[in-house]
Design an enzyme around this catalytic site. Structure first.
Site, short mmCIF file in Angstrom:
data_model
loop_
_atom_site.label_atom_id
_atom_site.label_comp_id
_atom_site.label_asym_id
_atom_site.label_seq_id
_atom_site.Cartn_x
_atom_site.Cartn_y
_atom_site.Cartn_z
CD GLU A 131 34.02 51.33 32.38
OE1 GLU A 131 34.62 51.90 31.72
OE2 GLU A 131 33.88 50.18 32.62
CB SER A 273 33.69 42.02 40.23
OG SER A 273 33.35 41.45 39.08
#
Length: 317
Positions: A131, A273
């Site tokens: 990211e 996740s």
């Protein structure tokens, strides 16, 4: 029946956030629409079970676009990509689907806007995280990574006339990030805040839920993968909030029996996740060892959803 006094505090919210749900569904729908193989750059989300399950269905995970055959279908992961990666995919005539979390896209857009307006950007995050690489890639000439408190001291000396703004990776610990930001303000009093909070709602909610149960727990088990930033942060938050011990596991089988010695209350949560099936396996493991009394501790209810990429949405009749 639980053994006398043994119990489980189950944090909520936990598990899949809206961005992860969208990313995984993007790959599943791509498989349905186009058939295998579907390629994915990096891990679609940072979870071993999810990746292995998708591989069994014909997904091929690659590190970079040049590993994908020309003209093939490629999904960009939830963590986002730099413009250079997008351009590379165009050069190879790849048919791309962007599963970037919309909250990460928001930070990308902020980076582009602040760079255009003449700011130097102090990006709080972990070096090497996908990211961070994607966000920094939007404005590499003016982005400076701040990785922990040590990163504050190594920044250049920006004068008071230089416009400065801080942005952050979305999956960090809220408390740790604000500690770093406070240090940044000490060094650069003219630093500006982003227009809205960059740390995602799901990351914050899961940390708040863990803080609520940790002081009552002898042990907190966090279900998640080692490369999942938000999952690792939950272990740290649990310990800082008063849990006597906390461990990160991908699967119930990774729990060490010795962790349960003398333990009466076990807290359980999972990273953003992590599919719920993995949490259920941990609860079954604990049930087999006398921890049958389960109390769910809910600090908030999440209702946010994100639309799939346009090419995968159901056609309107």
């Amino acid at each position: 029946m639980s053994e006398q006094g043994k119990n489980v505090l189950l944090a909520a919210p936990r598990g899949y956030c809206a961005g992860v749900d969208r990313a995984v569904e993007t790959v599943e729908k791509a498989l349905e629409k186009y058939g295998a193989p579907v390629y994915v750059r990096k891990q679609i989300v940072h979870n071993k079970y999810v990746v292995e399950t998708l591989e069994e269905r014909g997904v091929i995970f690659v590190e970079e676009t040049d590993e994908v055959p020309e003209g093939a279908h490629l999904v960009f992961s939830a963590h986002g990509i730099s413009p250079a990666v997008r351009e590379s995919a165009i050069q190879r005539n790849l048919l791309t689907l962007d599963a970037t979390c919309p909250l990460v896209t928001k930070v990308h857009n902020e980076a582009k806007r602040f760079a255009r307006d003449g700011y130097q950007i102090l990006l709080v995050g972990h070096e090497g995280h996908e990211e961070v690489e994607g966000t920094a890639g939007e404005a590499p000439e003016v982005t400076h990574l701040v990785d922990g408190l040590d990163g504050v001291a190594s920044l250049p000396d920006f004068g008071p006339d230089q416009k400065l703004v801080w942005l952050s990776q979305t999956t960090l610990s809220v408390d740790e990030t604000m500690e770093i930001v406070n240090k940044l303000f000490e060094r650069f009093p003219h630093l500006e805040n982003p227009p809205s909070d960059d740390i995602c709602y799901a990351t914050q909610n899961r940390q708040v839920a863990v803080k609520a149960i940790a002081p009552k727990c002898d042990l907190v088990i966090v279900v998640g993968s080692q490369n999942s930033s938000n999952s690792k942060r939950l272990v740290e938050v649990a310990l800082e909030a008063g849990a006597k011990a906390s461990y990160l596991v991908d699967f119930a089988r990774e729990i060490d029996e010795s962790w349960l010695e003398g333990v009466m209350t076990v807290g359980v949560t999972s990273g953003a996740s992590v599919p719920e099936i993995l949490v259920r396996e941990v609860l079954e493991y604990l049930d087999d060892r006398g921890y049958s009394d389960i109390e769910q501790a809910t600090t908030t209810t999440e209702t946010i959803t994100f639309s799939l990429p346009r090419d995968l949405r159901p056609s309107r009749v």
